[in-house]
Design a protein around this motif. Structure first.
Motif, mmCIF file in Angstrom:
data_model
loop_
_atom_site.group_PDB
_atom_site.id
_atom_site.type_symbol
_atom_site.label_atom_id
_atom_site.label_comp_id
_atom_site.label_asym_id
_atom_site.label_seq_id
_atom_site.Cartn_x
_atom_site.Cartn_y
_atom_site.Cartn_z
ATOM 1 N N VAL C 279 0.703 -0.816 0.219
ATOM 2 C CA VAL C 279 0.103 -0.166 -0.418
ATOM 3 C C VAL C 279 0.953 1.403 -0.050
ATOM 4 N N CYS C 282 -3.388 5.788 1.366
ATOM 5 C CA CYS C 282 -4.242 5.410 2.108
ATOM 6 C C CYS C 282 -5.347 6.610 2.344
ATOM 7 N N ILE C 286 -8.042 0.855 6.159
ATOM 8 C CA ILE C 286 -7.571 -0.369 5.591
ATOM 9 C C ILE C 286 -8.720 -1.286 7.236
ATOM 10 N N ILE C 311 -11.253 -1.338 2.774
ATOM 11 C CA ILE C 311 -10.619 -0.170 3.071
ATOM 12 C C ILE C 311 -12.407 0.499 3.522
ATOM 13 N N VAL C 316 -7.746 4.015 -2.551
ATOM 14 C CA VAL C 316 -5.764 4.080 -1.419
ATOM 15 C C VAL C 316 -5.517 3.308 -2.524
#
Lengths: 201, 346, 320
Positions: C279, C282, C286, C311, C316
């Protein structure tokens, strides 16, 4: 501290009590007993009630052993005269033991290795044995050539107690054998005999 | 295709050599002019006809003599073949994989008839005709891994999978590049790779383990590994290192061409279905420097690679005493011309 | 390397084995032998519904050495994402499906001296092949199987006929509970416990074993999380510079596949680790729904298992 680049080198995270264990069986030597004293002091009463110690006292006088026993009070302590005797006693206990027994080992690496090995022979996963290294760095070494074990090794290289070859002690460790690997150090040039240096005291 | 099996030795008088055809199909492992460590895993899918990748299990002209050498090693040291008790299902899995592959791909030499669990195996090059019951160890002269391992080129180890780890719990290892099954049996993936330098820090083994834990049946993978060996000795075990180690001091500018060998392992990894274990095949190919330089591209490339090898690896692969002499000899075959991409001959 | 190799199978038999459970027998479309497998394995079944492709993992239930057919059982779940509904309503004898090769994330411990299997409801499925294997090996095992009622319990009669006193049934509607504490309290060293069933049951069994002093190494569980339902959000793909919307009933992986993006996967249940993805940013939180990442990895916010996790937030950014 035991440091090495070789990943087969075991890691000993230190003793910690398992509050849920139904029975705590602890094997230690004179140096490891200090770690057990600390464990007992840290753990609760329930733990102490369910704990017993096998103390390997091969390098302790009877006065020293008695002093250690007193320090570990009220935990029940059995004194064994040698590591072999302690392991024989451990095997006997494990052969009739139930799930819920937790095994602890504190002291030299050969002691820890032998306890983990006896545990594995009795279905105890090595990861579930709680271990702490204390005292001497001496090692048990298996000669890769003749397969003989040399005990209490403090130098590197070391002469194999069985075939007499001069062995380089590698950090490569076998849990099954509870030993480090020794490989002939001068195979390529037998006239080259490096002087043994104390490395594992 | 009928293979003409050679009669040769891998010890004492060392009569091993490669035919011109065997040289052409040698799995030269370097795809560029410098050394680069990589896991280089690729699907073990059929390759070009005649190549070592044509069939999943490669049988070549050295088959009969290699099997004879294995027999000698096992006779002197039975500990080179060991299996922990919980690996019996995996042993049968391995026997099935090898027998079905060999019989399918080399019908002139091997045949397998299966009638339920009643199997009939014929190995013509070794003169073996065996009827047995699949799954019943009493019907074979050895346990299944040893039985088929004595009849198939390459070393084999079997990894059990449990608790998110692979455990080397069985193997028949007689042509190893300096590692001991007897010492390593029972170790996990990180432990038996413990002595390999550099790769742990790079996270190579973490990624490789994760990949292997999800390896699927019917989707084997392969990679190449290499080292060098003095004299065409298959059994370069640590057990006998005190006997063969001295070979490394015998390299002179005059004998490099015949004495120094590039040793390449074609490593295959296969999921075995019944036991959920992984079979690791380590098929060893050797080539003399004199044979190798008959392919001009390899003669140019090998010295360039050896020159860029990190010192830790020179030491780990045991090349310290003879790398420079070998490099000097090889340099005669490197005219500085550019090489083409890829491993194969031009 | 992705694991998108699929085998074409057709349904040879459908049987209702309990009020909400159907058993399906699958054979190769060309009647070729299927792969042998090990006890505890599952396959991913690929269902081509009208508007989308659904892929669900199901445990193989037959005898591992029987290569003529595979058997799976499907519990019809109300308010599901459609997989179990599709299997119940649309799949009949003759329907063609695609399946993955078997994968085993729940094998019996080969070094155990005794195996204690604890199943709740549809959680019986992985134990069917496991018991077949253990029985063939002559291993010591016992099954403790909790079901809502005799009508809802699948395979009870079959199991009792096959394994006799090694099977213990507990009927919830008769207030029978698995006496797990007592079962675990007096086992010799070398026993392993396996649990499969609804999440609360798994949590209870794991806690009970820990409190009985069992080490983590002797406790095993399997739980396939269906991707939970949530609100739609956007996935930004850093490498391929694309933006994709993940629907409320979709997983990230399914949304990628629908848009023709090939992402690695195997179990699709948050267990195997194959679909682990980096990732890089974001805009939200999450929701980790997997069993693979460590707590530390989950807390770091740098990794996500795209088969089950999503999420809560707007977008994200993934390293894909």
């Amino acid at each position: 501290m035991l440091v090495s680049g070789i990943k087969s080198r075991p890691v000993y995270p230190g003793l910690s009590p398992d509050p849920n264990a139904r029975r705590n069986l602890i094997v230690c030597d004179r140096a490891g007993a200090e770690a057990v004293v600390e464990l007992v002091a840290r753990a609760g009463e329930d733990f102490v009630k369910r704990a017993s110690v096998i103390l390997v006292a091969d390098d302790a006088s009877s006065e020293e052993a008695a002093a250690l026993q007193k320090k570990l009070d009220p935990v029940h302590v059995e004194v064994a005269c040698s590591l072999d005797a302690a392991i024989a006693q451990l095997r006997e206990i494990l052969s009739g033991a139930s799930m819920g027994l937790r095994l602890y080992a504190a002291g030299s690496e050969p002691l820890i290795g032998s306890v983990v090995q006896a545990g594995a022979e009795n279905f105890i996963d090595p990861l579930s044995v709680r271990t702490e290294h204390r005292g001497s760095l001496m090692r048990r070494v298996q000669c890769v050539h003749c397969k003989g074990m040399t005990e209490n090794v403090v130098t590197n290289p070391v002469k194999c107690a069985h075939c007499g070859l001069l062995l380089l002690v590698r950090d490569h460790y076998s849990r099954r054998l509870a030993a480090f690997q020794g490989v002939c150090i001068n195979a390529e040039d037998p006239s080259d005999s490096p002087e043994p240096k104390v490395e594992f005291q | 295709m009928v293979i003409a099996f050679k009669n040769e030795t891998f010890r004492d008088d060392f009569t091993f050599s490669n035919s011109p055809a065997a040289i052409r199909r040698f799995p030269f492992p370097f795809h560029e002019d410098k050394y680069m460590y990589s896991v280089n895993i690729e699907p073990h899918v059929p390759g070009p006809k005649g190549s070592v990748y044509e069939f999943p299990i490669d049988i070549d002209e050295h088959y009969v003599s290699e099997m004879r050498d294995r027999e000698l090693v096992l006779k002197a040291d039975p500990g080179r073949c060991q299996a922990l008790p919980h690996m019996m299902t995996a042993q049968w899995d391995m026997l099935e994989l090898l027998m079905t592959s060999m019989a399918r791909d080399y019908p002139e030499h091997f045949s397998l008839t299966q009638d339920g669990d009643r199997w009939h195996w014929i190995n013509r090059p070794l003169g073996i005709d065996q009827k047995f019951t699949f799954g019943d160890v009493k019907t074979l002269p050895y346990e299944p891994m040893e039985y088929i391992g004595r009849q198939c080129q390459g070393d084999f180890s079997i990894q059990d999978q449990r608790d998110g780890q692979l455990w080397m719990d069985a193997g028949i290892i007689t042509t190893q590049a300096d590692w001991s099954l007897d010492f390593d049996i029972g170790m996990n993936f990180f432990e038996w790779h413990g002595p390999v330098p550099l790769a742990h820090q790079a996270g190579v083994f973490d990624r490789a383990l994760k990949f292997l834990l999800n390896l699927q049946h019917g989707r084997p993978v392969r990679r190449l590994n290499w080292t060098m060996t003095i004299n065409p000795r298959l059994d370069t075990s640590p057990e006998n290192y005190h006997k063969w180690g001295v070979d490394r001091t015998t390299v002179t500018p005059e004998n490099v061409g015949d004495k120094v060998h590039l040793r390449v392992e074609l490593q295959g990894l296969w999921r075995l279905p019944r036991s959920n274990t992984i079979l690791f095949s380590i098929r060893c190919y050797m080539i003399k420097m004199r044979e190798l330089v008959t392919v001009p591209k390899w003669g140019r490339r090998l010295p360039r690679v050896l020159r860029t090898l990190p010192p830790e690896l020179v030491d780990y692969k045991g090349l310290t005493r003879y790398r420079d002499t070998t490099l000097e000899w090889l340099s005669k075959y490197d005219d500085g011309a550019p090489t083409t991409l890829g491993c194969g001959p031009d | 390397m992705t694991a998108s190799y699929l085998r074409r199978v057709k349904v040879a038999e459908v049987e209702r084995v309990a009020s909400r459970i159907k058993r399906f027998r699958l054979v190769d479309v060309e009647n070729k032998p299927l792969s042998e497998f090990s006890g505890g394995s599952h396959v991913t079944v690929c269902m081509r519904a009208q508007d989308r492709v659904i892929r669900n993992p199901y445990s193989l239930m037959g005898c591992p050495s029987d290569t003529s057919s595979y058997q799976i059982s499907v519990l019809k779940v109300d308010n599901s994402r459609g997989g179990s509904q599709f299997m119940h309503d649309n799949v009949v004898v003759g329907t063609e499906l695609e399946i993955s090769e078997p994968l085993n994330l729940f094998p019996p411990a080969k070094l155990a001296r005794k195996h204690i299997l604890v199943a709740g409801g549809i959680g019986i499925t992985p134990f069917m092949s496991m018991m077949s294997e253990l029985d063939a090996l002559g291993s010591d095992f016992e099954l403790h199987y909790g079901v809502r009622s005799a009508a809802e319990g699948a395979f009870c009669k079959l199991l009792e006929a096959r394994y006799g006193s090694r099977i213990r049934l507990y009927l919830q509607d008769q207030d029978q509970m698995v006496p797990l504490e007592r079962i675990l309290s007096n086992q010799r060293l070398g026993a392993h416990m396996y649990v499969c069933g609804p999440k609360p049951m798994i949590d209870w069994a794991l806690r009970t074993a820990t409190l009985a002093g069992w080490p983590d190494e002797s406790i095993h569980s399997e739980q396939f999380n269906a991707p939970p339902i949530g609100k739609p959000f956007v996935v930004k793909l850093a490498r391929s510079r694309r933006e994709i919307t993940v629907g409320g009933h979709q997983s990230i992986l399914e949304a990628l596949e629908q848009n023709g993006i090939d992402a690695p996967f195997l179990c699709r249940g948050g267990a195997c680790g194959q679909c682990e993805t980096e990732v890089s940013g974001c805009d939200g939180f999450i929701e980790h729904n997997d069993h693979y990442l460590s707590e530390a990895e989950k807390a770091s916010g740098r990794k996500i298992m795209i088969c089950v996790s999503r999420i809560s937030g707007d977008a994200v950014t993934l390293d894909l």
